[in-house]
Each structure stands twice: as structure tokens, then as C-alpha cells.
Design a protein around this motif. Structure first.
Motif, PDB file in Angstrom:
ATOM      1  N   UNK A 132       0.794  -1.227   0.000  1.00  0.00           N
ATOM      2  CA  UNK A 132       0.000   0.000   0.000  1.00  0.00           C
ATOM      3  C   UNK A 132       0.820   1.267   0.000  1.00  0.00           C
ATOM      4  N   UNK A 133       2.098   1.173  -0.420  1.00  0.00           N
ATOM      5  CA  UNK A 133       2.972   2.344  -0.395  1.00  0.00           C
ATOM      6  C   UNK A 133       2.673   3.324  -1.524  1.00  0.00           C
ATOM      7  N   UNK A 134       1.725   2.975  -2.384  1.00  0.00           N
ATOM      8  CA  UNK A 134       1.351   3.868  -3.490  1.00  0.00           C
ATOM      9  C   UNK A 134       0.250   4.848  -3.081  1.00  0.00           C
ATOM     10  N   UNK A 135      -0.301   4.685  -1.892  1.00  0.00           N
ATOM     11  CA  UNK A 135      -1.429   5.508  -1.466  1.00  0.00           C
ATOM     12  C   UNK A 135      -0.958   6.895  -1.024  1.00  0.00           C
ATOM     13  N   UNK A 136      -1.916   7.778  -0.830  1.00  0.00           N
ATOM     14  CA  UNK A 136      -1.625   9.160  -0.429  1.00  0.00           C
ATOM     15  C   UNK A 136      -0.733   9.175   0.807  1.00  0.00           C
ATOM     16  N   UNK A 137       0.279  10.046   0.820  1.00  0.00           N
ATOM     17  CA  UNK A 137       0.565  11.124  -0.137  1.00  0.00           C
ATOM     18  C   UNK A 137       1.583  10.729  -1.210  1.00  0.00           C
ATOM     19  N   UNK A 138       1.701   9.445  -1.523  1.00  0.00           N
ATOM     20  CA  UNK A 138       2.763   8.970  -2.413  1.00  0.00           C
ATOM     21  C   UNK A 138       2.251   8.557  -3.794  1.00  0.00           C
ATOM     22  N   UNK A 139       1.019   8.953  -4.138  1.00  0.00           N
ATOM     23  CA  UNK A 139       0.473   8.506  -5.421  1.00  0.00           C
ATOM     24  C   UNK A 139       1.241   9.070  -6.608  1.00  0.00           C
ATOM     25  N   UNK A 140       1.776  10.299  -6.497  1.00  0.00           N
ATOM     26  CA  UNK A 140       2.556  10.864  -7.594  1.00  0.00           C
ATOM     27  C   UNK A 140       3.871  10.115  -7.789  1.00  0.00           C
ATOM     28  N   UNK A 141       4.443   9.658  -6.699  1.00  0.00           N
ATOM     29  CA  UNK A 141       5.671   8.871  -6.806  1.00  0.00           C
ATOM     30  C   UNK A 141       5.395   7.527  -7.477  1.00  0.00           C
ATOM     31  N   UNK A 142       4.220   6.968  -7.241  1.00  0.00           N
ATOM     32  CA  UNK A 142       3.822   5.731  -7.919  1.00  0.00           C
ATOM     33  C   UNK A 142       3.721   5.965  -9.426  1.00  0.00           C
ATOM     34  N   UNK A 143       3.146   7.104  -9.812  1.00  0.00           N
ATOM     35  CA  UNK A 143       3.026   7.436 -11.240  1.00  0.00           C
ATOM     36  C   UNK A 143       4.409   7.567 -11.868  1.00  0.00           C
ATOM     37  N   UNK A 144       5.318   8.241 -11.165  1.00  0.00           N
ATOM     38  CA  UNK A 144       6.686   8.384 -11.666  1.00  0.00           C
ATOM     39  C   UNK A 144       7.347   7.011 -11.798  1.00  0.00           C
ATOM     40  N   UNK A 145       7.111   6.142 -10.828  1.00  0.00           N
ATOM     41  CA  UNK A 145       7.669   4.797 -10.889  1.00  0.00           C
ATOM     42  C   UNK A 145       7.156   4.010 -12.082  1.00  0.00           C
ATOM     43  N   UNK A 146       5.872   4.140 -12.390  1.00  0.00           N
ATOM     44  CA  UNK A 146       5.309   3.468 -13.558  1.00  0.00           C
ATOM     45  C   UNK A 146       5.935   4.006 -14.840  1.00  0.00           C
ATOM     46  N   UNK A 147       6.144   5.326 -14.901  1.00  0.00           N
ATOM     47  CA  UNK A 147       6.798   5.915 -16.070  1.00  0.00           C
ATOM     48  C   UNK A 147       8.230   5.394 -16.219  1.00  0.00           C
ATOM     49  N   UNK A 148       8.937   5.234 -15.100  1.00  0.00           N
ATOM     50  CA  UNK A 148      10.286   4.664 -15.147  1.00  0.00           C
ATOM     51  C   UNK A 148      10.240   3.246 -15.700  1.00  0.00           C
ATOM     52  N   UNK A 149       9.227   2.477 -15.300  1.00  0.00           N
ATOM     53  CA  UNK A 149       9.079   1.104 -15.794  1.00  0.00           C
ATOM     54  C   UNK A 149       8.902   1.083 -17.307  1.00  0.00           C
ATOM     55  N   UNK A 150       8.092   1.994 -17.836  1.00  0.00           N
ATOM     56  CA  UNK A 150       7.893   2.057 -19.289  1.00  0.00           C
ATOM     57  C   UNK A 150       9.182   2.482 -20.007  1.00  0.00           C
ATOM     58  N   UNK A 151       9.934   3.390 -19.391  1.00  0.00           N
ATOM     59  CA  UNK A 151      11.215   3.793 -19.981  1.00  0.00           C
ATOM     60  C   UNK A 151      12.176   2.614 -20.025  1.00  0.00           C
ATOM     61  N   UNK A 152      12.194   1.814 -18.963  1.00  0.00           N
ATOM     62  CA  UNK A 152      13.056   0.627 -18.930  1.00  0.00           C
ATOM     63  C   UNK A 152      12.636  -0.367 -20.007  1.00  0.00           C
ATOM     64  N   UNK A 155      13.628  10.042  -6.365  1.00  0.00           N
ATOM     65  CA  UNK A 155      14.423  10.118  -5.138  1.00  0.00           C
ATOM     66  C   UNK A 155      14.084  11.367  -4.328  1.00  0.00           C
ATOM     67  N   UNK A 156      13.793  12.463  -4.999  1.00  0.00           N
ATOM     68  CA  UNK A 156      13.418  13.689  -4.285  1.00  0.00           C
ATOM     69  C   UNK A 156      12.130  13.467  -3.501  1.00  0.00           C
ATOM     70  N   UNK A 157      11.153  12.804  -4.122  1.00  0.00           N
ATOM     71  CA  UNK A 157       9.885  12.548  -3.436  1.00  0.00           C
ATOM     72  C   UNK A 157      10.046  11.550  -2.299  1.00  0.00           C
ATOM     73  N   UNK A 158      10.907  10.545  -2.497  1.00  0.00           N
ATOM     74  CA  UNK A 158      11.178   9.596  -1.409  1.00  0.00           C
ATOM     75  C   UNK A 158      11.815  10.328  -0.231  1.00  0.00           C
ATOM     76  N   UNK A 159      12.755  11.214  -0.540  1.00  0.00           N
ATOM     77  CA  UNK A 159      13.434  11.957   0.516  1.00  0.00           C
ATOM     78  C   UNK A 159      12.475  12.893   1.230  1.00  0.00           C
ATOM     79  N   UNK A 160      11.535  13.469   0.482  1.00  0.00           N
ATOM     80  CA  UNK A 160      10.592  14.411   1.065  1.00  0.00           C
ATOM     81  C   UNK A 160       9.501  13.702   1.877  1.00  0.00           C
ATOM     82  N   UNK A 161       9.002  12.577   1.348  1.00  0.00           N
ATOM     83  CA  UNK A 161       7.878  11.889   1.975  1.00  0.00           C
ATOM     84  C   UNK A 161       8.319  10.784   2.921  1.00  0.00           C
TER      85      UNK A 161
END
Length: 223
Positions: free
Chosen positions: A116-136, A211-217
Motif C-alpha cells: 500500500x505504499x502507493x497511497x496518499x501522499x505517495x500517489x505521484x511517486x507511484x506514477x513516476x515509478x510506472x513511467x520509469x518502468x515504461x522507460x526501462x 528520489x526527491x519525493x522519497x526523501x521528502x515523503x
């Protein structure tokens, strides 16, 4: 000697507060394997970053010898494998690392989802992670053609046909990828440019945001 060099740099750039701000922070007990055995699942993110770093370094080495044209591409890969010192080792690391990074990132995303680490307030970080997956995934697709052998050629041809079957945008995406109606010299040049310029730039930006969002949240709490 190293301490003198560090003190010389630190006196001029004041780097100590910078790396201490990054490194000096508490690690929660639920992500520390030394405290809790089940915490090993929280290592998938760090392992993914380690494999990505290995891919970048090995890719930089391979790019020094690779020739992105249809006449010399296969021969340059053969030269790396057979003639360059440790070239077969570095190419093997890059080849198998391409699959390993997808596996590790998939496991990391499974851990984030099921805890459940994708839930608020980390939903934007989840979106970024999905985008990283598509880039990979895009790295894997574009890099597969670069050896320019029969398997790479026909796999790219099939992949481009699948992209071309997308409603409305499919033909435009296919033309953008291939550069023409068939896999050829323009396709190899475009895949090389995408693989070594566009995708790395996108990956570095997304990783910085991640990493910025992980550090912030901070790290998410236990399940």
C-alpha cells in the motif's frame, strides 16, 4: 592523502553538509533486514538502482566501440565480444542486466503495491515509478535491435507491426520508429539515438524526481 584532497575540496565547495543531508537519516526498523527478516523485500528498489547503474556504465563502455550503421553494427558487436579486453564480460553484463532490471523493477512495484505504499501522499511517486518502468521497457526494445542480427531484425519488425496496429496513432508511431515502411538503416540510427540519448535523459529526470519525493515523503510505513 585522500583526506587532504577531501579537505581541500570541502574548504572550497562545502560538500560535507550536502552528502550528510543525503546519507545521515534513520532507517526504519521495518526496512532493516538486520532487525526484521521480512524487510528484504524493501531492498528491491535499491537493487533495481544498482542494476540500472551497471547498465549505464556497461553501456558507456560498449558505445565506445559500437558502430550504428547496418554495414558495421554486427561486426562491431563481434569485435567487442571477441577482441576487446573483457568485452565479452561487459557485453554479457549489459545483455543479462537488461532482463534483470525489468525483473527487479517488477518485484519492486509488486512490493509497493501489496504494502500500500502507493497511497496518499505517495500517489505521484507511484506514477513516476510506472513511467520509469515504461522507460526501462523502451530501453529493452530499442537495445534489442542494436546487434543487427536476424533475431533482432525480425523481432523489431514484429514489434513495429504491433505498434502500427494501435488505433489512430499506430501508423504514425510505426513511421516514427522505423523512419520508413521497413526496418532498415534509418531504423537502426533512430533506435541507437533513442537508446543512448533520449531514454537516458528521460530516465535521469524521472529517477531524480523519484528520489526527491522519497526523501521528502520518507519511506512508507509497514503494511
Amino acid at each position: 592523502m585522500l583526506k587532504k584532497a577531501y579537505d581541500w575540496i570541502d574548504e572550497r565547495l562545502n560538500v560535507t553538509p550536502l552528502w550528510r543531508d543525503v546519507a545521515d537519516h534513520d532507517v526504519p526498523a521495518h526496512v532493516n533486514p538486520a532487525v526484521k527478516m521480512s524487510a528484504f523485500v524493501y531492498c528491491f528498489g535499491g537493487l533495481t538502482f544498482l542494476v540500472i547503474t551497471t547498465q549505464i556504465l556497461s553501456g558507456m563502455f560498449l558505445a565506445m566501440y559500437y558502430t550504428p550503421d547496418i554495414t558495421n553494427a554486427w561486426y562491431s558487436v563481434k569485435y567487442i565480444t571477441d577482441e576487446v579486453l573483457l568485452g565479452n564480460v561487459v557485453r554479457g553484463m549489459h545483455f543479462w542486466g537488461a532482463s534483470l532490471v525489468i525483473i527487479m523493477m517488477f518485484l519492486h512495484m509488486l512490493r509497493v503495491f501489496f504494502t500500500g505504499a502507493y497511497k496518499a501522499p505517495r500517489e505521484m511517486n507511484w506514477v513516476v515509478g510506472v513511467l520509469i518502468f515504461f522507460v526501462v521497457l523502451a530501453f529493452g526494445f530499442t537495445g534489442y535491435l542494436l546487434p543487427w542480427d536476424q533475431k533482432a531484425y525480425w523481432a523489431t519488425a514484429v514489434g513495429s507491426q504491433i505498434a502500427g496496429s494501435i488505433p489512430l496513432l499506430g501508423p504514425y508511431i510505426q513511421t516514427l520508429l522505423l523512419g520508413s515502411h521497413t526496418v532498415g538503416a534509418l531504423t537502426l540510427a533512430r533506435f541507437f539515438a533513442i537508446h543512448v540519448f533520449f531514454l537516458p535523459a528521460a530516465l535521469l529526470v524521472l529517477l531524480a524526481l523519484h528520489f526527491i519525493m522519497i526523501r521528502s515523503q520518507h519511506i512508507a510505513g509497514p503494511l
